[in-house]
Design a protein around this motif. Structure first.
Motif, PDB file in Angstrom:
ATOM      1  N   LYS A 216     -13.418  -4.468 -17.284  1.00 48.46           N
ATOM      2  CA  LYS A 216     -13.731  -3.045 -17.381  1.00 48.46           C
ATOM      3  C   LYS A 216     -12.470  -2.198 -17.281  1.00 48.46           C
ATOM      4  CE  LYS A 216     -18.445  -3.303 -15.503  1.00 48.46           C
ATOM      5  NZ  LYS A 216     -19.347  -2.884 -14.396  1.00 48.46           N
ATOM      6  N   ALA A 217     -11.559  -2.599 -16.385  1.00 48.86           N
ATOM      7  CA  ALA A 217     -10.307  -1.856 -16.231  1.00 48.86           C
ATOM      8  C   ALA A 217      -9.497  -1.893 -17.517  1.00 48.86           C
ATOM      9  CB  ALA A 217      -9.497  -2.438 -15.068  1.00 48.86           C
ATOM     10  N   SER A 305      -8.186   4.785   4.153  1.00 48.23           N
ATOM     11  CA  SER A 305      -9.036   5.438   3.151  1.00 48.23           C
ATOM     12  C   SER A 305     -10.141   4.523   2.643  1.00 48.23           C
ATOM     13  CB  SER A 305      -8.192   5.883   1.958  1.00 48.23           C
ATOM     14  OG  SER A 305      -7.734   4.762   1.215  1.00 48.23           O
ATOM     15  N   LYS A 306     -10.046   3.211   2.927  1.00 48.98           N
ATOM     16  CA  LYS A 306     -10.980   2.199   2.426  1.00 48.98           C
ATOM     17  C   LYS A 306     -10.900   2.056   0.912  1.00 48.98           C
ATOM     18  CE  LYS A 306     -12.355   1.691   6.616  1.00 48.98           C
ATOM     19  NZ  LYS A 306     -11.727   0.629   7.414  1.00 48.98           N
ATOM     20  N   SER A 307      -9.864   2.624   0.297  1.00 53.58           N
ATOM     21  CA  SER A 307      -9.662   2.420  -1.133  1.00 53.58           C
ATOM     22  C   SER A 307      -9.311   0.956  -1.377  1.00 53.58           C
ATOM     23  CB  SER A 307      -8.538   3.313  -1.649  1.00 53.58           C
ATOM     24  OG  SER A 307      -8.865   4.682  -1.499  1.00 53.58           O
ATOM     25  N   ARG A 308      -9.843   0.406  -2.474  1.00 55.50           N
ATOM     26  CA  ARG A 308      -9.603  -0.994  -2.798  1.00 55.50           C
ATOM     27  C   ARG A 308      -8.888  -1.097  -4.132  1.00 55.50           C
ATOM     28  NH1 ARG A 308     -14.812  -4.667  -2.114  1.00 55.50           N
ATOM     29  NH2 ARG A 308     -13.206  -6.197  -2.594  1.00 55.50           N
ATOM     30  N   THR A 309      -8.001  -2.051  -4.244  1.00 57.06           N
ATOM     31  CA  THR A 309      -7.291  -2.277  -5.493  1.00 57.06           C
ATOM     32  C   THR A 309      -7.272  -3.757  -5.802  1.00 57.06           C
ATOM     33  OG1 THR A 309      -5.231  -1.865  -6.693  1.00 57.06           O
ATOM     34  CG2 THR A 309      -5.018  -2.463  -4.380  1.00 57.06           C
ATOM     35  N   GLN A 336     -10.488   1.600  -6.594  1.00 58.50           N
ATOM     36  CA  GLN A 336     -11.749   2.216  -6.183  1.00 58.50           C
ATOM     37  C   GLN A 336     -11.546   2.922  -4.860  1.00 58.50           C
ATOM     38  OE1 GLN A 336     -13.908  -1.556  -6.173  1.00 58.50           O
ATOM     39  NE2 GLN A 336     -15.171  -0.810  -7.842  1.00 58.50           N
ATOM     40  N   GLY A 337     -12.293   4.016  -4.652  1.00 55.80           N
ATOM     41  CA  GLY A 337     -12.199   4.750  -3.400  1.00 55.80           C
ATOM     42  C   GLY A 337     -11.518   6.095  -3.575  1.00 55.80           C
TER      43      GLY A 337
END
Length: 405
Positions: A216-217, A305-309, A336-337
């Motif tokens: 998807k990315a 931030s709980k952002s995920r990569t 994401q996040g």
């Protein structure tokens, strides 16, 4: 066109919906719930935020058919909500709205903050709000209103407010238990009392690269092809780049915590103006010695931030001369996040290209014996400084001057 059945603000709704229709359009056009505002329609501004099964969700990028059997709450559905009552009063008291376009999504996010984070300070509140954009207020009134409600609940607890907090936590606990029961023994799920990113090792064990997310990315254009040249023979460069700790430690902002076989754990620190993130995670190397080609697959999460990569970095070596090697790098990444809002600009691709260029310089320095020992952390990456450099080079190019590398 089949009907979908969902709960909206406590009412059962069954309406036809095209598979391509987003939830925000369905709420506004089919149900006439126009309190949900559509702004960017790319999941960036947060104006369209609603609750889906109690979780803040971007309705502009969520398909309506994906909400079959789920419970949706819009800004019109909070009449008897104790947390929203206090928030609305605080927003008025602290002048936390002006034009009002962002306010429905801002209130929904604010409600999630005051229920989920009872001890949040100003820094945490600002971080949690980073996914909701406001063009009017400067955010200070919004932050003050949220802090006011948190303090009110500490000083004069409201029983209904506390019940909402318990109900917010309970579904997450049940979901985690269900996943844990279904997960294989080698894929542990963090318990509700321990965050998935409580430390580098925990975050590293938490995530693996999802091939579906990578596809998807790539379809979204989150792919970059670059190259850099190293003034050393191809065999020597390949031998170095097959050393996983050495390669990982050449990445700007990287710190290596542990290494086992073809797998490494560590942290990459990134700074964007006043914001900073430290993605703790893991990466593994897949090598093809005959083709001098390798893939570095990694995933991680920022504990704050709980952002995920996650991403794949494929590099292939080409011998230019006996003493010069070209390294071709293909990168696919997903984010994401809250920090995902920074991934949509073309400047980010230029930023990543600059990071890869610095990566190549570090490799050249290591091979020339000029760099520090493997394992020494690299300085945190300053996105602001790099992007300013990118912009300056573009400006120089517009006026006919060759850009600086």
């Amino acid at each position: 066109m089949d009907p979908i059945s969902i709960q909206v603000n406590g009412r059962s709704i069954s309406r036809p919906a095209e598979p391509r229709v987003h939830l925000g359009d369905f709420l506004r056009d089919e149900l006439r719930l126009t309190g949900t505002h559509l702004g960017c329609e790319h999941g960036v501004c947060g104006a369209c935020t609603v609750l889906v099964d109690g979780q803040p969700t971007r309705s502009c990028i969520t398909f309506a058919v994906a909400c079959e059997g789920r419970e949706v709450t819009t800004i019109e559905g909070y009449d008897d909500d104790a947390a929203m009552q206090r928030l609305r009063q605080a927003f008025t008291r602290h002048h936390a709205l002006q034009c009002g376009f962002c306010t429905p999504g801002m209130l929904t996010t604010a409600r999630d903050i005051v229920l989920r984070l009872p001890d949040a300070d100003e820094a945490r509140v600002r971080l949690e709000l980073s996914g909701n954009l406001c063009r009017c207020t400067g955010y200070q009134g919004i932050v003050d209103a949220i802090l006011d409600v948190l303090q009110q609940q500490r000083d004069t607890p409201d029983a209904q407010f506390e019940q909402l907090r318990k109900r917010l936590v309970a579904p997450r606990t049940v979901a985690l238990k269900r996943v844990a029961a279904a997960a294989p023994a080698e894929s542990p799920v963090p318990s509700p009392g321990r965050t998935a990113a409580s430390g580098p090792a925990a975050a590293a064990d938490m995530a693996e690269v999802d091939p579906v997310a990578m596809a998807k990315a790539k379809a979204k254009g989150n792919a970059i092809e670059v190259h850099f040249d190293v003034p050393h023979p191809v065999d020597r460069v390949w031998a170095f780049m097959g050393d996983l700790p050495a390669v990982a430690s050449c990445l700007p902002g990287a710190t290596i915590d542990s290494h086992e076989g073809e797998r490494v754990k560590g942290t990459i620190a990134i700074k964007f103006g006043p914001m900073s993130a430290a993605f703790a995670g893991a990466a593994r190397l897949e090598r093809d010695d005959a083709a001098r080609r390798a893939v570095l697959r990694g995933a991680g999460q920022d504990s704050l931030s709980k952002s995920r990569t996650q991403g794949d970095i494929t590099y292939r070596l080409e011998a230019l001369t006996a003493d010069s090697t070209r390294v071709h790098v293909d990168m696919i990444y997903a984010l994401q996040g809250p920090l995902a809002q920074f991934s949509r600009s073309g400047l980010v691709k230029d930023f990543v290209r600059r990071m890869v260029a610095d990566f190549g310089k570090q490799i050249s320095r290591r091979l020339s014996g000029q760099a520090a020992s493997v394992g020494e952390p690299q300085p945190a990456v300053s996105m602001a400084a790099m992007m300013w450099s990118v912009l300056w080079n573009r400006i120089r190019g517009w006026f006919g001057r060759p850009p600086q590398s």
